[in-house]
Design an enzyme around this catalytic site. Structure first.
Site, PDB file in Angstrom:
ATOM      1  N   ASP A 142      -4.944 -18.448 -28.044  1.00  0.00           N
ATOM      2  CA  ASP A 142      -4.934 -18.582 -29.493  1.00  0.00           C
ATOM      3  C   ASP A 142      -4.216 -17.392 -30.128  1.00  0.00           C
ATOM      4  O   ASP A 142      -4.118 -16.306 -29.538  1.00  0.00           O
ATOM      5  CB  ASP A 142      -6.365 -18.650 -30.033  1.00  0.00           C
ATOM      6  CG  ASP A 142      -7.111 -19.878 -29.550  1.00  0.00           C
ATOM      7  OD1 ASP A 142      -6.449 -20.890 -29.244  1.00  0.00           O
ATOM      8  OD2 ASP A 142      -8.351 -19.820 -29.461  1.00  0.00           O
ATOM      9  N   LYS A 143      -3.742 -17.583 -31.346  1.00  0.00           N
ATOM     10  CA  LYS A 143      -2.987 -16.545 -32.045  1.00  0.00           C
ATOM     11  C   LYS A 143      -3.707 -15.200 -32.012  1.00  0.00           C
ATOM     12  O   LYS A 143      -3.098 -14.163 -31.726  1.00  0.00           O
ATOM     13  CB  LYS A 143      -2.740 -16.974 -33.493  1.00  0.00           C
ATOM     14  CG  LYS A 143      -2.064 -15.915 -34.355  1.00  0.00           C
ATOM     15  CD  LYS A 143      -1.924 -16.381 -35.792  1.00  0.00           C
ATOM     16  CE  LYS A 143      -1.326 -15.280 -36.655  1.00  0.00           C
ATOM     17  NZ  LYS A 143      -1.193 -15.697 -38.080  1.00  0.00           N
TER      18      LYS A 143
END
Length: 327
Positions: A142-143
């Site tokens: 995830d970011k």
């Protein structure tokens, strides 16, 4: 020669006696093991495969001695441009990159993030990655999750890594700080799918995809727990969803942790650290796999990110101070 011709390769093979009677798609996987099954099936659907000189379908049965011809299109699979981005490459050879992704860096271009992604940066380092699905990226973070991920640089390496992921033999070990004090570690085997109401979120749902997460307590604080987490599967947001399902959400997780609350009696230093931590407290600490070319087991470890080091230091200070407080 045109660009399209440069990106097309003729693959040929003959059906062995022991392959007689198999489906065409099964036969292709045996004849051309450097390419993934999904890519081979795409070529069949696009009418790029000939069996004994005729058009064919994936379910067609083959005969011993049949000539198989594939117009293998290695056209651009990545809708993004190379872009110079400072990447922390922990390992590289002709088959692999291992990257230590910082928090805040998006892995793939998407709506709202058309550039400035890991994929853009990889294409700048190795333009040949454009010939691989998603520039060779076979799993993602995830970011706001930092840490290690592996990137294939050849079709053979891509196929090997995908197979290792499917066989659950790639080791992925994480560190996480969660809200709440866990009594012990354990394993959660609970399927994950789209949230029935909030469609941009994932959730533990009946009929979801199988998901298995192992977790072990490394240290307990007054109101939090530091965990080692290992994945068997790689579902979207798996660690975040599973730990929230156990009612021990990740610190800083604005999607799954619910409304932010400070624990009662926490020290001012720890309170400031928690308020200032604006991402989920999770990083991919260790990655292990079999090298696609040599078969040798390799393992890498990433250092704890600076912001998580500071957060843990505040938690440990709070724990020491609590031991000196009356009551």
């Amino acid at each position: 020669m045109t660009d399209t011709e440069q990106q097309t390769r003729l693959l040929t093979g003959r059906v062995a006696p022991e392959q007689a009677g198999l489906r065409l798609d099964q036969t292709l996987a045996r004849l051309f093991p450097d390419y993934s099954r999904s890519r081979l099936q795409q070529w069949i659907k696009k009418d790029l495969v000939r069996l004994a000189g005729r058009a064919c379908r994936a379910r067609d049965r083959v005969c011993a001695g049949d000539l198989v011809e594939v117009q293998a299109r290695l056209d651009d699979q990545v809708p993004c441009r190379p872009q110079e981005i400072d990447l922390d490459i922990r390992f590289q050879d002709a088959a692999l990159f291992v990257v230590n992704k910082p928090p805040g860096l998006v892995v793939h271009p998407a709506a709202g993030n058309p550039q400035g992604t890991l994929q853009n940066g990889l294409l700048h380092i190795d333009p040949e990655l454009v010939k691989l699905p998603r520039a060779g990226i076979v799993h993602r973070l995830d970011k706001d999750t930092s840490g290690l991920l592996v990137v294939a640089r050849t079709p053979a390496a891509h196929r090997s890594l995908v197979e290792q992921l499917q066989a659950r033999t790639i080791k992925r070990e994480y560190r996480a700080l969660v809200s709440g004090v866990m009594a012990s570690g354990g394993t959660l085997d609970a399927p994950i799918g789209r949230h029935p109401v909030h469609r941009i979120r994932m959730a533990v749902v009946r009929g979801g995809k199988p998901a298995v997460t192992h977790y072990r307590v490394l240290q307990r604080f007054r109101a939090h727990t530091w965990l080692k987490v290992e994945l068997e599967t790689g579902r979207t947001h798996q660690i975040r969803v599973h730990l929230a399902h156990l009612r021990y959400p990740l610190v800083g997780d604005q999607t799954y942790a619910g409304r932010f609350r400070l624990p009662a009696g926490i020290s001012p230093e720890a309170a400031a650290a928690l308020k200032g931590f604006q991402r989920q407290a999770l990083y991919a600490a260790k990655l292990g796999l079999r090298h696609p070319d040599t078969g040798e087991y390799l393992e890498w470890q990433a250092p704890l990110p600076d912001d998580m080091q500071a957060l843990l230091a505040a938690m440990r200070l709070d724990l020491r101070q609590a031991g000196r407080r009356p009551g």
